[in-house]
Write a protein that holds these residues in place. Sequence first.
Motif, PDB file in Angstrom:
ATOM      1  N   ASP A  86       1.095  -1.259  -0.001  1.00 17.40           N
ATOM      2  CA  ASP A  86      -0.275   0.242  -0.165  1.00 17.40           C
ATOM      3  C   ASP A  86       1.117   1.570   0.248  1.00 17.40           C
ATOM      4  N   ASN A 100      -2.097  -8.098  -0.412  1.00 17.04           N
ATOM      5  CA  ASN A 100      -3.268  -8.606  -0.095  1.00 17.04           C
ATOM      6  C   ASN A 100      -4.601  -8.035  -1.200  1.00 17.04           C
ATOM      7  N   GLN A 114     -11.154   2.707  -1.153  1.00 10.80           N
ATOM      8  CA  GLN A 114      -9.601   2.429  -2.115  1.00 10.80           C
ATOM      9  C   GLN A 114      -9.657   1.728  -2.989  1.00 10.80           C
ATOM     10  N   LEU A 161     -11.771   3.493   9.085  1.00  7.61           N
ATOM     11  CA  LEU A 161     -12.031   1.559   8.861  1.00  7.61           C
ATOM     12  C   LEU A 161     -12.650   0.240   9.850  1.00  7.61           C
ATOM     13  N   LEU A 183      -8.005  -2.053  17.424  1.00 12.11           N
ATOM     14  CA  LEU A 183      -7.944  -2.594  19.073  1.00 12.11           C
ATOM     15  C   LEU A 183      -7.015  -1.520  19.588  1.00 12.11           C
ATOM     16  N   GLN A 193       0.831   4.705  20.378  1.00 12.30           N
ATOM     17  CA  GLN A 193       1.426   5.152  18.846  1.00 12.30           C
ATOM     18  C   GLN A 193       2.701   5.685  18.844  1.00 12.30           C
ATOM     19  N   TRP A 243      -1.670  -3.609  18.273  1.00 17.52           N
ATOM     20  CA  TRP A 243      -2.179  -5.050  19.265  1.00 17.52           C
ATOM     21  C   TRP A 243      -2.432  -5.811  17.916  1.00 17.52           C
ATOM     22  N   LEU A 266      -3.726  -8.788  15.580  1.00 13.42           N
ATOM     23  CA  LEU A 266      -4.160  -9.573  15.175  1.00 13.42           C
ATOM     24  C   LEU A 266      -4.009 -10.471  14.187  1.00 13.42           C
ATOM     25  N   SER A 289      -1.335 -13.508  10.435  1.00  9.64           N
ATOM     26  CA  SER A 289      -1.722 -12.038  10.782  1.00  9.64           C
ATOM     27  C   SER A 289      -2.778 -11.691  10.065  1.00  9.64           C
ATOM     28  N   LEU A 290      -3.706 -11.574  10.412  1.00 11.23           N
ATOM     29  CA  LEU A 290      -5.415 -11.387  10.433  1.00 11.23           C
ATOM     30  C   LEU A 290      -5.448 -10.040   9.104  1.00 11.23           C
ATOM     31  N   GLU A 303     -14.632  -6.991  11.279  1.00  7.42           N
ATOM     32  CA  GLU A 303     -15.027  -7.770  10.284  1.00  7.42           C
ATOM     33  C   GLU A 303     -15.236  -8.937  10.034  1.00  7.42           C
TER      34      GLU A 303
HETATM   35  C1  B12 Z   1      -0.202   2.369   9.171  1.00  7.88           C
HETATM   36  C2  B12 Z   1      -1.269   1.100   8.560  1.00  7.88           C
HETATM   37  C3  B12 Z   1      -1.405   0.911   9.750  1.00  7.88           C
HETATM   38  C4  B12 Z   1      -0.390   1.033  11.228  1.00  7.88           C
HETATM   39  C5  B12 Z   1      -1.477   2.430  11.532  1.00  7.88           C
HETATM   40  C6  B12 Z   1      -0.478   2.895  13.288  1.00  7.88           C
HETATM   41  C7  B12 Z   1       0.187   4.612  12.484  1.00  7.88           C
HETATM   42  N1  B12 Z   1       0.063   5.100  13.320  1.00  7.88           N
HETATM   43  O1  B12 Z   1      -0.039   4.390  11.400  1.00  7.88           O
HETATM   44  C8  B12 Z   1      -0.145  -0.209  11.984  1.00  7.88           C
HETATM   45  C9  B12 Z   1       0.808  -0.954  11.658  1.00  7.88           C
HETATM   46  C10 B12 Z   1      -0.892  -0.257  13.384  1.00  7.88           C
HETATM   47  C11 B12 Z   1      -1.496  -1.311  11.622  1.00  7.88           C
HETATM   48  C12 B12 Z   1      -2.192  -2.425  12.138  1.00  7.88           C
HETATM   49  C13 B12 Z   1      -3.230  -2.843  11.588  1.00  7.88           C
HETATM   50  N2  B12 Z   1      -3.554  -2.820  10.499  1.00  7.88           N
HETATM   51 CO1  B12 Z   1      -2.547  -1.248   9.059  1.00  7.88          CO
HETATM   52  N3  B12 Z   1      -2.869  -0.422   8.099  1.00  7.88           N
HETATM   53  C14 B12 Z   1      -1.371   0.569   7.674  1.00  7.88           C
HETATM   54  C15 B12 Z   1      -1.797   1.554   6.247  1.00  7.88           C
HETATM   55  C16 B12 Z   1      -0.577   1.277   5.475  1.00  7.88           C
HETATM   56  C17 B12 Z   1      -1.851   2.863   5.945  1.00  7.88           C
HETATM   57  C18 B12 Z   1      -3.169   4.049   7.378  1.00  7.88           C
HETATM   58  C19 B12 Z   1      -3.351   5.021   7.520  1.00  7.88           C
HETATM   59  O2  B12 Z   1      -2.590   5.746   7.736  1.00  7.88           O
HETATM   60  N4  B12 Z   1      -4.498   5.604   6.252  1.00  7.88           N
HETATM   61  C20 B12 Z   1      -4.686   6.981   6.584  1.00  7.88           C
HETATM   62  C21 B12 Z   1      -4.929   7.799   7.126  1.00  7.88           C
HETATM   63  C22 B12 Z   1      -5.075   9.263   7.397  1.00  7.88           C
HETATM   64  O3  B12 Z   1      -6.319   6.822   8.032  1.00  7.88           O
HETATM   65  P1  B12 Z   1      -6.931   6.460   9.397  1.00  7.88           P
HETATM   66  O4  B12 Z   1      -8.187   5.968   8.740  1.00  7.88           O
HETATM   67  O5  B12 Z   1      -6.636   7.845   9.869  1.00  7.88           O
HETATM   68  O6  B12 Z   1      -5.588   5.893   9.834  1.00  7.88           O
HETATM   69  C23 B12 Z   1      -5.879   5.170  10.558  1.00  7.88           C
HETATM   70  C24 B12 Z   1      -6.808   3.764  10.582  1.00  7.88           C
HETATM   71  O7  B12 Z   1      -6.343   3.092   9.966  1.00  7.88           O
HETATM   72  C25 B12 Z   1      -6.032   2.833  11.484  1.00  7.88           C
HETATM   73  N5  B12 Z   1      -5.719   1.676  11.417  1.00  7.88           N
HETATM   74  C26 B12 Z   1      -4.661   1.220  10.792  1.00  7.88           C
HETATM   75  N6  B12 Z   1      -4.965  -0.546   9.900  1.00  7.88           N
HETATM   76  C27 B12 Z   1      -6.044  -0.682  10.984  1.00  7.88           C
HETATM   77  C28 B12 Z   1      -6.793  -1.806  10.279  1.00  7.88           C
HETATM   78  C29 B12 Z   1      -8.076  -1.917  10.808  1.00  7.88           C
HETATM   79  C30 B12 Z   1      -9.016  -2.837  10.385  1.00  7.88           C
HETATM   80  C31 B12 Z   1      -8.825  -0.565  11.243  1.00  7.88           C
HETATM   81  C32 B12 Z   1      -9.913  -0.476  12.195  1.00  7.88           C
HETATM   82  C33 B12 Z   1      -8.063   0.850  11.807  1.00  7.88           C
HETATM   83  C34 B12 Z   1      -6.908   0.685  11.111  1.00  7.88           C
HETATM   84  O8  B12 Z   1      -4.801   3.755  11.484  1.00  7.88           O
HETATM   85  C35 B12 Z   1      -3.961   4.771  10.839  1.00  7.88           C
HETATM   86  C36 B12 Z   1      -3.490   5.679  11.691  1.00  7.88           C
HETATM   87  O9  B12 Z   1      -3.677   5.839  12.771  1.00  7.88           O
HETATM   88  C37 B12 Z   1      -2.988   1.066   5.697  1.00  7.88           C
HETATM   89  C38 B12 Z   1      -3.172   0.444   3.941  1.00  7.88           C
HETATM   90  C39 B12 Z   1      -4.350   0.932   3.583  1.00  7.88           C
HETATM   91  N7  B12 Z   1      -4.041   0.588   2.383  1.00  7.88           N
HETATM   92  O10 B12 Z   1      -5.733   1.785   4.185  1.00  7.88           O
HETATM   93  C40 B12 Z   1      -3.778  -0.835   6.850  1.00  7.88           C
HETATM   94  C41 B12 Z   1      -4.105  -1.219   6.469  1.00  7.88           C
HETATM   95  C42 B12 Z   1      -5.796  -0.433   6.797  1.00  7.88           C
HETATM   96  N8  B12 Z   1      -4.488  -2.576   7.639  1.00  7.88           N
HETATM   97  C43 B12 Z   1      -5.016  -3.317   7.927  1.00  7.88           C
HETATM   98  C44 B12 Z   1      -4.937  -4.079   8.769  1.00  7.88           C
HETATM   99  C45 B12 Z   1      -5.147  -5.438   8.552  1.00  7.88           C
HETATM  100  C46 B12 Z   1      -4.203  -3.877  10.273  1.00  7.88           C
HETATM  101  C47 B12 Z   1      -4.073  -4.863  11.162  1.00  7.88           C
HETATM  102  C48 B12 Z   1      -5.274  -4.867  10.910  1.00  7.88           C
HETATM  103  C49 B12 Z   1      -3.278  -6.194  11.336  1.00  7.88           C
HETATM  104  C50 B12 Z   1      -3.370  -6.984  11.752  1.00  7.88           C
HETATM  105  N9  B12 Z   1      -3.118  -8.408  11.574  1.00  7.88           N
HETATM  106  O11 B12 Z   1      -3.443  -6.812  13.024  1.00  7.88           O
HETATM  107  C51 B12 Z   1      -3.865  -4.059  12.455  1.00  7.88           C
HETATM  108  C52 B12 Z   1      -5.312  -2.992  12.964  1.00  7.88           C
HETATM  109  C53 B12 Z   1      -5.561  -4.578  14.415  1.00  7.88           C
HETATM  110  C54 B12 Z   1      -5.643  -3.697  15.318  1.00  7.88           C
HETATM  111  N10 B12 Z   1      -5.085  -3.390  16.740  1.00  7.88           N
HETATM  112  O12 B12 Z   1      -7.114  -3.116  15.170  1.00  7.88           O
HETATM  113  C55 B12 Z   1      -5.413  -3.900   6.187  1.00  7.88           C
HETATM  114  C56 B12 Z   1      -7.005  -3.362   6.728  1.00  7.88           C
HETATM  115  C57 B12 Z   1      -7.714  -4.197   5.543  1.00  7.88           C
HETATM  116  C58 B12 Z   1      -8.949  -4.112   6.090  1.00  7.88           C
HETATM  117  N11 B12 Z   1     -10.424  -5.224   5.969  1.00  7.88           N
HETATM  118  O13 B12 Z   1     -10.297  -3.327   6.354  1.00  7.88           O
HETATM  119  C59 B12 Z   1      -5.025  -2.490   5.446  1.00  7.88           C
HETATM  120  C60 B12 Z   1      -5.566  -1.949   4.586  1.00  7.88           C
HETATM  121  C61 B12 Z   1      -3.757  -2.884   4.640  1.00  7.88           C
HETATM  122  C62 B12 Z   1      -3.486  -3.820   4.101  1.00  7.88           C
HETATM  123  N12 B12 Z   1      -2.989  -3.930   2.857  1.00  7.88           N
HETATM  124  O14 B12 Z   1      -4.113  -5.140   4.258  1.00  7.88           O
HETATM  125  N13 B12 Z   1      -1.579  -0.802  10.324  1.00  7.88           N
END
Ligand code: B12
Length: 453
Positions: free
Chosen positions: A207, A256, A301, A401, A405, A415, A421, A423, A430-431, A437
Amino acid sequence: MWLLLALLQASLLPAQLCEAPEQGAAVRVLSSRLLGLAMDPARDPDPSVYLALRLASDHNLQEEKHYLGRLRDAFQHRYGRSLQAAGQLHAAHHAQDAVATKPNTSAEAEWPETGRLALYLLGLRATCPPPEHSHQRSLVTWLKYYLEEDWSGSRRHGHPLTSFYQYGLGVLALCVHRKRVREEVIRRLLAAEHHAKFRHGNGSATDTEAVVALAFACLKREKLVGAGLAAELREAKHQVKKRMVEAQSEDGFFGNVYSTPWALQVFIATNTCGTHSAYSKAMAALLENLDAFSTAATMAQALPALHGRSYLDIGSMHCEEELDTLTPIDPAPLPIDPAPLLEAWGNMTVRLVVECPEPRCHQGRLYDQQVPAPAGASLLDVLRAAAAQGDFTFETQETLLGPYLTRVLGLEAQQQKRSYWQLLTAPSTSLQMGVAEYRPHDGETLILRLTHW
Ligand code: B12
């Protein structure tokens, strides 16, 4: 001679544009579903949803206008005072490439919102007719300020406070607005790309690589950099695509299913979809898996690439030619009380494990219990059931999204320390989705692990 003429003719032909895929109907249904979700006033407006609606092949102009109004209210409200301060700042500096001095506002101590603001600015650029410049000017200044804050906050570590994904979005948004950024800002991304720093923990880097490659493609296309840097950006973009193609999975995905649309945007933005079989393979895989996009955020997206568009197209919207024909599909209404329905499917038992490999935890495994839950329940339901059983606590934070957790058994993921955390499903996969979801199956072992990324 003939060969020379043929080559000359080929070079004069317009570059082949990326067509939207054949299965237009399924993609249109996804757009209609996203529109239905966008019309739900209970959901917070999300700039990427607006972008997906704007980059689609057909529109509902009335609803898009309404959604833009909601976005404006949210962001105006969010930035409120700071916007005004940034406006004054801009006037004071007049510099085209102002590196904003820290404005004295209430937002001062806040975490930079690079990604959200970037997406909002991209959204504003996608409106028809384009909005007034005065409204955007202060936002642009704020984004430049965030890019600096984002970096200086963690300069020692060589990465932004937020993430390279957000940093890349920031540069992309400024570029689409044809605003220059300091060369150093671009060099930070180049260096990170060069040293493969885009991986988040053991998650995929696709991404982020794709978002950054889009920013590079834009900077080159808009001629916002000198010849030397442009050549470096072209090479980096080429390397990103090469790596993606080499790492394409058997089933056609880049990374993915959720990162594949971003990777496809890179091919679309660089007009290389026709020349790469990897592109058609990935698009076919995506079309076969549209069910994976069940939340507004993931649909948003996926849709631009499914319509054959990239975020670079935002800079050249054709306002006169927009089809106003898209109708919403209502999101499936939730049953008033899902419990009886779930019970009718029977029960399951899931093993829930909590691991904390950090020194602050005296023992590595903090929790290990069997948790009964209704079949078909989400991981979030399982966590609630465990909490009801006793000895287990957790907290989530609402994000675009879905619920994220943040705290388990009183331990907060930080942060600032880049912990989260994670999953996993046993033994160690890794989920690919969040707690709301993911639906575990009977007998599955789920692990919540405090991890650094
Ligand atoms: C950076 C990132 C992370 C960082 C976020 C911390 C940080 N300070 O940035 C970390 C590494 C911690 C992370 C964790 C996870 N992530 Co992530 N992450 C991303 C990424 C690359 C960018 C997100 C972002 O900055 N968006 C831009 C900002 C402006 O939007 P935002 O909504 O404010 O962003 C916040 C949320 O998106 C949140 N976040 C990040 N990941 C996830 C995933 C879920 C399910 C949720 C609810 C929130 C969340 O953290 C962001 C920063 O605060 C995206 C890629 C993408 N295509 O979106 C994947 C993405 C969102 N992540 C994903 C996943 C699966 C996860 C995890 C569930 C992985 C896991 N098995 O543990 C975990 C979350 C677990 C939990 N505790 O709930 C998937 C979600 C797919 C879906 N079905 O929704 C994505 C799309 C990557 C992918 N291609 O698979 N992630």
